[in-house]
Design a protein around this motif. Structure first.
Motif, PDB file in Angstrom:
ATOM      1  N   GLY A 158      -0.005  40.545 -77.830  1.00 56.81           N
ATOM      2  CA  GLY A 158       0.616  41.569 -76.994  1.00 56.81           C
ATOM      3  C   GLY A 158       0.031  41.645 -75.598  1.00 56.81           C
ATOM      4  N   GLY A 159      -1.040  40.888 -75.346  1.00 54.23           N
ATOM      5  CA  GLY A 159      -1.661  40.903 -74.023  1.00 54.23           C
ATOM      6  C   GLY A 159      -0.798  40.206 -72.981  1.00 54.23           C
ATOM      7  N   LEU A 160      -1.025  40.556 -71.711  1.00 53.74           N
ATOM      8  CA  LEU A 160      -0.176  40.109 -70.613  1.00 53.74           C
ATOM      9  C   LEU A 160      -0.914  39.113 -69.731  1.00 53.74           C
ATOM     10  N   LEU A 161      -0.201  38.059 -69.318  1.00 57.91           N
ATOM     11  CA  LEU A 161      -0.691  37.124 -68.302  1.00 57.91           C
ATOM     12  C   LEU A 161       0.149  37.309 -67.048  1.00 57.91           C
ATOM     13  N   ALA A 162      -0.503  37.585 -65.920  1.00 52.88           N
ATOM     14  CA  ALA A 162       0.174  37.720 -64.626  1.00 52.88           C
ATOM     15  C   ALA A 162      -0.243  36.554 -63.742  1.00 52.88           C
ATOM     16  N   VAL A 163       0.722  35.753 -63.328  1.00 60.30           N
ATOM     17  CA  VAL A 163       0.484  34.562 -62.523  1.00 60.30           C
ATOM     18  C   VAL A 163       1.087  34.775 -61.145  1.00 60.30           C
ATOM     19  N   ALA A 164       0.342  34.428 -60.108  1.00 56.17           N
ATOM     20  CA  ALA A 164       0.848  34.489 -58.737  1.00 56.17           C
ATOM     21  C   ALA A 164       0.553  33.169 -58.040  1.00 56.17           C
ATOM     22  N   GLU A 165       1.536  32.625 -57.349  1.00 49.37           N
ATOM     23  CA  GLU A 165       1.364  31.392 -56.591  1.00 49.37           C
ATOM     24  C   GLU A 165       2.049  31.554 -55.226  1.00 49.37           C
ATOM     25  N   VAL A 166       1.644  30.721 -54.259  1.00 52.26           N
ATOM     26  CA  VAL A 166       2.248  30.744 -52.932  1.00 52.26           C
ATOM     27  C   VAL A 166       2.982  29.435 -52.684  1.00 52.26           C
ATOM     28  N   ASP A 167       3.866  29.435 -51.679  1.00 51.23           N
ATOM     29  CA  ASP A 167       4.686  28.243 -51.422  1.00 51.23           C
ATOM     30  C   ASP A 167       4.080  27.358 -50.348  1.00 51.23           C
ATOM     31  N   GLY A 168       2.795  27.487 -50.079  1.00 50.25           N
ATOM     32  CA  GLY A 168       2.151  26.679 -49.045  1.00 50.25           C
ATOM     33  C   GLY A 168       1.474  27.560 -48.022  1.00 50.25           C
ATOM     34  N   MET A 169       1.106  26.951 -46.898  1.00 47.06           N
ATOM     35  CA  MET A 169       0.426  27.704 -45.852  1.00 47.06           C
ATOM     36  C   MET A 169       1.340  28.800 -45.315  1.00 47.06           C
ATOM     37  N   PRO A 170       0.757  29.927 -44.913  1.00 48.82           N
ATOM     38  CA  PRO A 170       1.599  30.954 -44.293  1.00 48.82           C
ATOM     39  C   PRO A 170       2.156  30.457 -42.968  1.00 48.82           C
ATOM     40  N   LYS A 171       3.203  31.090 -42.507  1.00 42.71           N
ATOM     41  CA  LYS A 171       3.786  30.780 -41.196  1.00 42.71           C
ATOM     42  C   LYS A 171       3.383  31.879 -40.220  1.00 42.71           C
ATOM     43  N   PHE A 172       3.049  31.454 -39.012  1.00 44.91           N
ATOM     44  CA  PHE A 172       2.571  32.401 -38.009  1.00 44.91           C
ATOM     45  C   PHE A 172       3.379  32.375 -36.713  1.00 44.91           C
ATOM     46  N   LEU A 173       4.139  31.317 -36.460  1.00 43.40           N
ATOM     47  CA  LEU A 173       4.744  31.097 -35.146  1.00 43.40           C
ATOM     48  C   LEU A 173       6.255  31.255 -35.206  1.00 43.40           C
ATOM     49  N   PRO A 174       6.894  31.565 -34.067  1.00 42.43           N
ATOM     50  CA  PRO A 174       8.358  31.681 -34.057  1.00 42.43           C
ATOM     51  C   PRO A 174       9.000  30.408 -34.599  1.00 42.43           C
ATOM     52  N   GLU A 175      10.025  30.574 -35.425  1.00 47.65           N
ATOM     53  CA  GLU A 175      10.599  29.419 -36.108  1.00 47.65           C
ATOM     54  C   GLU A 175      11.432  28.552 -35.184  1.00 47.65           C
ATOM     55  N   ASP A 176      11.933  29.121 -34.092  1.00 47.70           N
ATOM     56  CA  ASP A 176      12.684  28.312 -33.133  1.00 47.70           C
ATOM     57  C   ASP A 176      11.726  27.836 -32.037  1.00 47.70           C
ATOM     58  N   GLY A 177      11.958  26.633 -31.537  1.00 43.19           N
ATOM     59  CA  GLY A 177      11.121  26.117 -30.459  1.00 43.19           C
ATOM     60  C   GLY A 177      10.038  25.179 -30.956  1.00 43.19           C
ATOM     61  N   ASP A 178       9.240  24.692 -30.006  1.00 41.51           N
ATOM     62  CA  ASP A 178       8.239  23.665 -30.296  1.00 41.51           C
ATOM     63  C   ASP A 178       7.182  24.144 -31.289  1.00 41.51           C
ATOM     64  N   ALA A 179       6.759  25.397 -31.144  1.00 42.69           N
ATOM     65  CA  ALA A 179       5.683  25.890 -32.015  1.00 42.69           C
ATOM     66  C   ALA A 179       6.138  25.908 -33.470  1.00 42.69           C
ATOM     67  N   GLY A 180       7.363  26.364 -33.697  1.00 48.47           N
ATOM     68  CA  GLY A 180       7.883  26.390 -35.055  1.00 48.47           C
ATOM     69  C   GLY A 180       8.052  24.998 -35.639  1.00 48.47           C
ATOM     70  N   GLU A 181       8.469  24.051 -34.777  1.00 49.78           N
ATOM     71  CA  GLU A 181       8.614  22.674 -35.252  1.00 49.78           C
ATOM     72  C   GLU A 181       7.254  22.076 -35.600  1.00 49.78           C
ATOM     73  N   LEU A 182       6.232  22.383 -34.801  1.00 45.87           N
ATOM     74  CA  LEU A 182       4.874  21.926 -35.108  1.00 45.87           C
ATOM     75  C   LEU A 182       4.426  22.476 -36.457  1.00 45.87           C
ATOM     76  N   GLU A 183       4.652  23.751 -36.670  1.00 45.95           N
ATOM     77  CA  GLU A 183       4.236  24.376 -37.923  1.00 45.95           C
ATOM     78  C   GLU A 183       4.962  23.731 -39.110  1.00 45.95           C
ATOM     79  N   ALA A 184       6.244  23.419 -38.928  1.00 49.41           N
ATOM     80  CA  ALA A 184       7.007  22.778 -40.003  1.00 49.41           C
ATOM     81  C   ALA A 184       6.446  21.392 -40.318  1.00 49.41           C
ATOM     82  N   ARG A 185       6.070  20.645 -39.278  1.00 49.51           N
ATOM     83  CA  ARG A 185       5.493  19.312 -39.520  1.00 49.51           C
ATOM     84  C   ARG A 185       4.147  19.420 -40.225  1.00 49.51           C
ATOM     85  N   CYS A 186       3.362  20.417 -39.866  1.00 49.93           N
ATOM     86  CA  CYS A 186       2.073  20.619 -40.543  1.00 49.93           C
ATOM     87  C   CYS A 186       2.282  20.949 -42.014  1.00 49.93           C
TER      88      CYS A 186
END
Length: 293
Positions: A158-186
Motif C-alpha cells: 500500500g506504500g506510495l512511490l513518487a517519481v519526478a523527472e525533468v526533460d533536460g536543461m531548463p530554458k532561460f532565453l527568449p525562444e525566438d532569435g539567436d539566443a533561443g537557437e543557441l539554447e536549442a543547439r545546446c
C-alpha cells in the motif's frame, strides 16, 4: 544514484536537476544549483507534495528520499508530514554530510537518517517505507527493473512511490532569435551526450513501474515557468547552469557556439545575470505508483 553533476535541471530534489559529466566548471557548484532550484520553484514543490499527501494519506511515518542531494525533497516532505522521519539515500558522502548538517541546523536531526548507498544495488536495511520519493534520480539507474524491484521491496504493501523527472536543461532565453537557437543547439548536444551516458533518461517510466509491480495511479507533465519580476537568485541560477553546460560541451559544439556561451557567463552586457529578458522554464513529469496491498 546520487545527484551526479550534469547540467539538466534538478527536479525538485531534486531539484532537477543537474548532473554534468566531464565538466570542471564550478566543481562545487552543484549544491548551489540544487538549492537555488529549490528556492526558485518552492511554490511548485509545495503543490507537488500536496498531491503526494492526498495519495499517500495522513499516516506517513517513514519516507525514503532516493538521490537526496542537498535535501530539497527531504525537508519539503518533513514539512508536509510533520510526524514522519526520512531516510535520505545518496551515493555521495559529501552530499549526505551537507544534508545532515542542514537537518541539524533546522533542528530536524532526530527526524533524518542518512544512508550511503547506490539504490541501483538495493536499499540495505530499508523496509516498510510508507513513501519513497525519487526526484531526478531514476534515470541514472543502470538496470531499472532490478532497482525498481528493490524499491518495491522497501515499500510496505500500500506504500506510495513518487517519481519526478525533468526533460533536460531548463530554458532561460527568449525562444525566438539567436539566443533561443543557441539554447536549442545546446539542448540537442546535451541530449546526444545523455543518450550515450544516461540511456534511461526520458524512459517510459509508467510502463517500467507497472512491469515492476507498481501500478501508476497518477501521471502528469507540468511546465514550470518563472517570468519578470524574477525571484532573487534566478540570474545566478542561470549563470551556474550555463557555466556547467559550457564545460560539458567543450569539443562537442562549434567554436562560435562556445564563444556565444562565453558571452552569456562573461560579465558583459549579454551575461545572464544582467539580462532583462531572462525567463526560467522547465517541464517536469511525475508518476505516482503504489505497491499493491
Amino acid at each position: 544514484m546520487a545527484h551526479h553533476a550534469h547540467p539538466s535541471a534538478p527536479a525538485h530534489g531534486h531539484s532537477t536537476h543537474t548532473h554534468t559529466h566531464g565538466s570542471d566548471a564550478t566543481p562545487n557548484g552543484l549544491p548551489e544549483i540544487l538549492d537555488l532550484d529549490a528556492a526558485l520553484f518552492a511554490p511548485h514543490l509545495t503543490a507537488l507534495t500536496g498531491r503526494i499527501a492526498c495519495l499517500a494519506g495522513d499516516d506517513v511515518q517513514h519516507i525514503v528520499d532516493l538521490g537526496s542531494g542537498t535535501g530539497t525533497g527531504t525537508f519539503a516532505l518533513l514539512e508536509r508530514f510533520p510526524t514522519a522521519r526520512v531516510t535520505a539515500v545518496d551515493s555521495s558522502p559529501a552530499m549526505l554530510e551537507r544534508l545532515a548538517s542542514a537537518a541539524r541546523d533546522r533542528r530536524l536531526g532526530d527526524r533524518v537518517r542518512t544512508l550511503e548507498a547506490d539504490a541501483g544495488a538495493g536499499l540495505p536495511g530499508v523496509v516498510d517505507a510508507d513513501l519513497v520519493w525519487a526526484a531526478a534520480s531514476l534515470h541514472h539507474l543502470d538496470d531499472p527493473a532490478t532497482a525498481l524491484a528493490g524499491i518495491r521491496a522497501a515499500l510496505r504493501p500500500g506504500g506510495l512511490l513518487a517519481v519526478a523527472e525533468v526533460d533536460g536543461m531548463p530554458k532561460f532565453l527568449p525562444e525566438d532569435g539567436d539566443a533561443g537557437e543557441l539554447e536549442a543547439r545546446c539542448r540537442e548536444a546535451l541530449g546526444g551526450l545523455h543518450a550515450e551516458r544516461l540511456p534511461h533518461r526520458g524512459a517510459d517510466w509508467g510502463s517500467l513501474l507497472a512491469a515492476a509491480g507498481l501500478p501508476v495511479e497518477q501521471e502528469r507533465a507540468e511546465r514550470w515557468e518563472l517570468r519578470t519580476p524574477l525571484p532573487e537568485g534566478a540570474g545566478r541560477y542561470a549563470y551556474l547552469v550555463f557555466e556547467r553546460i559550457r564545460g560539458t560541451l567543450e569539443g562537442r559544439i562549434g567554436a562560435g557556439d562556445l564563444a556565444a556561451l562565453d558571452r552569456l557567463i562573461g560579465g558583459g552586457p549579454e551575461d545572464v545575470r544582467h539580462r532583462d529578458d531572462l525567463v526560467v522554464r522547465s517541464t517536469r513529469e511525475t508518476w505516482m505508483a503504489r505497491r499493491p496491498t
